[in-house]
Design an enzyme around this catalytic site. Structure first.
Site, PDB file in Angstrom:
ATOM      1  N   THR A   1      34.980  30.157  30.815  1.00 35.67           N
ATOM      2  CA  THR A   1      34.740  31.475  30.231  1.00 35.67           C
ATOM      3  C   THR A   1      34.954  31.459  28.720  1.00 35.67           C
ATOM      4  OG1 THR A   1      35.325  32.699  32.219  1.00 35.67           O
ATOM      5  CG2 THR A   1      35.555  33.864  30.154  1.00 35.67           C
TER       6      THR A   1
ATOM      7  N   HIS B   1      34.728  35.620  40.887  1.00 35.68           N
ATOM      8  CA  HIS B   1      35.318  34.366  40.413  1.00 35.68           C
ATOM      9  C   HIS B   1      35.811  33.581  41.607  1.00 35.68           C
ATOM     10  CE1 HIS B   1      37.886  31.518  38.381  1.00 35.68           C
ATOM     11  NE2 HIS B   1      37.453  31.942  37.205  1.00 35.68           N
TER      12      HIS B   1
HETATM   13  C1  GP9 Z   1      40.208  34.908  33.294  1.00 38.55           C
HETATM   14  C2  GP9 Z   1      38.740  34.772  33.432  1.00 38.55           C
HETATM   15  C3  GP9 Z   1      38.353  33.521  34.170  1.00 38.55           C
HETATM   16  O1  GP9 Z   1      40.660  35.864  32.426  1.00 38.55           O
HETATM   17  O2  GP9 Z   1      38.061  34.990  32.285  1.00 38.55           O
HETATM   18  O3  GP9 Z   1      38.098  32.456  33.370  1.00 38.55           O
HETATM   19  P1  GP9 Z   1      37.343  31.160  33.931  1.00 38.55           P
HETATM   20  O4  GP9 Z   1      38.226  30.572  34.999  1.00 38.55           O
HETATM   21  O5  GP9 Z   1      36.030  31.596  34.491  1.00 38.55           O
HETATM   22  O6  GP9 Z   1      37.193  30.297  32.762  1.00 38.55           O
HETATM   23 MN    MN Z   2      34.247  32.484  33.866  1.00 38.06          MN
END
Ligand code: GP9
Ligand code: MN
Length: 685
Positions: A304, A420
């Protein structure tokens, strides 16, 4: 003396026990290479390297114990064995989810990502993972039961030293052997899989530590003139705006909606005849939406955070670790929020996780965000959250409450969370059939994606009712894959194929990118691009010529632009070629080619461009080069101007309602518009 006894006796000597420990370590490593990592060893030569690659490092590491005597030597051998086993074990778990090896960057950022990583780790643990400790346990038992006895005779130092020297010589030989097969292994080092395949996990760790140290030295050694080659590159690479789109959204609010782990294949995808994401599909095909169908995620380990740095800075994430974590607080940036802030925009980020995750709380200040509404700003009850934070429906709704107070025009980024890994959701929120690939990680993916779509629908409905739809540009994008390459059989089923090739997997890295703005000429745009290209695209749509900023991407709407999409490991996709590792495919058909000399020339040229683009971007971050260059019309960000303290932010919001009464709420006579927000979130009933 019988043969058997002789062997046993040998194990009772220092040499014997040392040999056994090294041997078992090599077996364990080889097991992990073959069973747990996808190193892509092709042909007998690479297989041979894989078989022997743990030996030199094993000899060297365990050889340290040989400098000591008696019990201490045995203690050290066992301690080293425990550390080595743990390193293998940790990498097995990390690799299963991230298809990569642990790096110092990731370990250092542990404080920021720990809770989530820890959580994922528990989910993906398999009993067989503990085989990494099998050798250790066996050795402990053999010692405790005195089947193997400690050799108390002193061990000559010159012997220990010889072992060290021989280990290094073997290591050199191994490197030479690897180099005949793969030149530039360490100098180009785009892919950690290569380093482990050719040299092993220990050498990978050493190289990683070396690189990380070098990086911190790079910053202090960087000079102002280092930015020159970057500026030359950026200038020659810039793409002129498309008159049909330039300034089409000038003065409007900007929404950036970050769809977590959302892949392009979900768009228009159906399960049991039902669309997974009907609202996103409709939005994508809206006559005022430009939707891109050849848009790729370009993230690496930073996931992310890599997406965020690309989207808002047009700089790449780093080959290892997360740039936001390592450089977010210290470096100078010229990011979207700062650029727009200086054009009179209110800027705010919204996210339902803790502020420290990915070091956002520090990084966002460097990027010039005036507000960061993190989990601390949202009312919460135990069932409001799942996995990483607030559930999307509640998140969007509670964000609207702050949104309505932002003076317009504003730039608002909303980062969703529910879709997620591991895609868990409570029954009351599941409203869609899981897929039936039989892969437990993959199958609920469409269910959380569907939930995200519903949350987005509720949010759009609010934008419609409050008139925000009319005066806003809405950018929607997916940050990175949700289904990692480790799920090949399931991916094949999802794509309705028998098997998937590396070409299919490269294509699987497409994520949505779409821009809606009332009056915009919509349609599906087939240009090849990626996350690095978003900022120049947005700035042109807002009527910003953007002539002298340092950005590595180009406007996706421009008619003449570089369509070579770089992946972070140096692979690439272009309208003609898709390159994965050493293999090249034709992008149109997926046909694997043996390049002709003319094709080879073209491919080498693209590769050169890709490598240059990535390494120049890295140079900007490693050397903090933007501190040496401030574009005309841009004021350097001072992080001290910002605080994300809850009470201060609320005070500020209250104040601006009178000093700059352009918010939705102010325009509504100071009354909240929240009764316009409808959600069917079961938690809020
Ligand atoms: C956590 C979210 C997830 O705040 O942005 O991040 P990722 O695991 O997808 O890098
Ligand atoms: Mn992410």
């Amino acid at each position: 003396m019988s043969e058997k006894k002789k062997h046993l006796n040998f194990l009772n000597t220092t040499w014997g026990f040392y040999g056994l420990v090294v041997f078992l370590f090599c077996v364990t490593s080889y097991w992990a290479y073959q069973e747990e990592f996808t190193l892509g060893a092709k042909g007998s030569f690479q297989q041979f390297i894989l078989l022997i690659n743990a030996i030199p490092a094993g000899l060297l590491m365990f050889g340290i114990a040989l400098y000591f005597n008696g019990r201490l030597k045995y203690w050290l051998l066992m301690i080293i064995d425990f550390i080595e086993s743990t390193w293998i074990f940790a990498n097995i778990l990390y690799y299963r989810e991230f298809s990569d090896f642990l790096s110092l960057g990731i370990i250092k950022s542990g404080g920021n990502v720990q809770n989530n990583l820890g959580k994922s780790m528990m989910e993906i643990l398999r009993p067989t993972d503990f085989l990494a400790y099998l050798a250790f346990v066996v050795l402990v038992i053999l010692l405790l039961t005195r089947v193997i006895k400690v050799d108390h005779r002193p061990f000559k130092k010159w012997k220990a030293f010889s072992v060290t020297v021989i280990s290094f010589v073997l290591m050199g030989g191994e490197y030479a052997l690897a180099s005949t097969d793969r030149s530039g292994l360490l100098t180009r080092s785009f892919d950690n899989n290569y380093i482990v395949k050719y040299l092993g996990l220990n050498e990978y760790a050493a190289f990683n530590i070396y690189q990380t140290q070098k990086e911190s030295a790079t910053r202090s050694n960087a000079k102002a003139s280092d930015i020159d080659s970057v500026l030359r590159y950026v200038k020659s690479h810039r793409a002129a705006p498309n008159a049909e789109y330039f300034g089409q959204a000038k003065g409007k609010n900007v929404f950036v909606i970050h769809l977590e782990s959302f892949q392009q294949f979900l768009v228009d995808y159906k399960v049991d005849g039902k669309e997974v994401t009907p609202t996103i599909n409709k939005f994508y095909h809206n006559q005022n939406t430009v939707g891109f169908d050849n848009f790729y995620n370009q993230v690496a380990q930073g996931k992310t955070s890599d997406a965020e740095i690309m989207l808002e800075n047009s700089l790449f994430g780093l080959p290892q670790g997360s740039a936001m974590v390592t450089y977010g607080a210290s470096n100078t940036f010229q990011a979207a929020p700062a650029i727009l802030d200086q054009k009179g925009y209110t800027t705010a980020a919204f996210h339902g996780d803790v502020p420290s995750f990915w070091n956002r709380d520090s990084t966002y200040k460097s990027w010039g965000y005036q507000y960061f509404f993190s989990s601390e700003y949202y009312k919460t009850k135990p069932n409001y959250s799942v996995g990483y934070g607030l559930k999307d429906k509640i998140f969007f709704k509670d964000s609207a409450n702050y949104l309505q107070q932002l003076p317009q025009p504003f730039y608002a980024k909303l980062i969703t969370l529910t879709n997620h890994y591991p895609y868990e959701l409570d029954k009351a929120n599941i409203d869609f059939p899981a897929t039936k690939t039989g892969d437990k990680t993959v199958d609920p993916y469409v269910q959380t994606a569907h939930y995200l779509d519903q949350a987005f629908a509720e949010f759009l409905d609010y934008l419609e009712k409050t008139g925000l739809m009319k005066n806003s540009m809405i950018v929607v994008y997916g940050d990175h894959y949700g289904i990692s390459n480790n799920h090949r059989p399931a991916i094949a089923q999802l794509l309705h194929k028998k098997t998937v090739t590396s070409y299919d997997l490269a294509k699987f890295q497409k994520v949505p990118f779409m821009v809606y703005s009332q009056g915009l000429k919509g349609g599906i745009n087939h240009t090849y691009g990626g996350e690095i290209d978003v900022l120049p695209t947005i700035l042109h749509l807002l009527g910003d010529k953007n002539n002298n900023t340092v950005q590595f991407g180009t406007d996706l709407l421009s008619k003449k632009r570089d369509q070579n999409v770089a992946f972070r490991n140096g692979d690439f996709v272009t309208p003609t070629y898709t390159k994965v590792g050493n293999t090249v495919y034709l992008t149109k058909t997926g046909e694997k080619i043996n390049p002709t000399s003319k094709q080879r020339q073209q491919i080498d040229k693209i590769q050169n461009g890709v490598t240059t683009q990535l390494s120049l971007s890295d140079r900007v971050i490693y050397g903090d080069l933007l501190r040496f260059y401030t574009p005309k019309g841009f004021k350097k960000v001072n992080t001290k101007d910002f605080t994300y303290k809850y009470s201060t932010a609320l005070d500020n919001l209250k104040k601006v309602q009178t000093t700059k009464p352009t918010s939705i709420e102010a325009k509504n006579g100071g009354k909240s518009t929240m009764d316009e927000y409808s959600t069917n979130a079961p938690e809020l009933k």
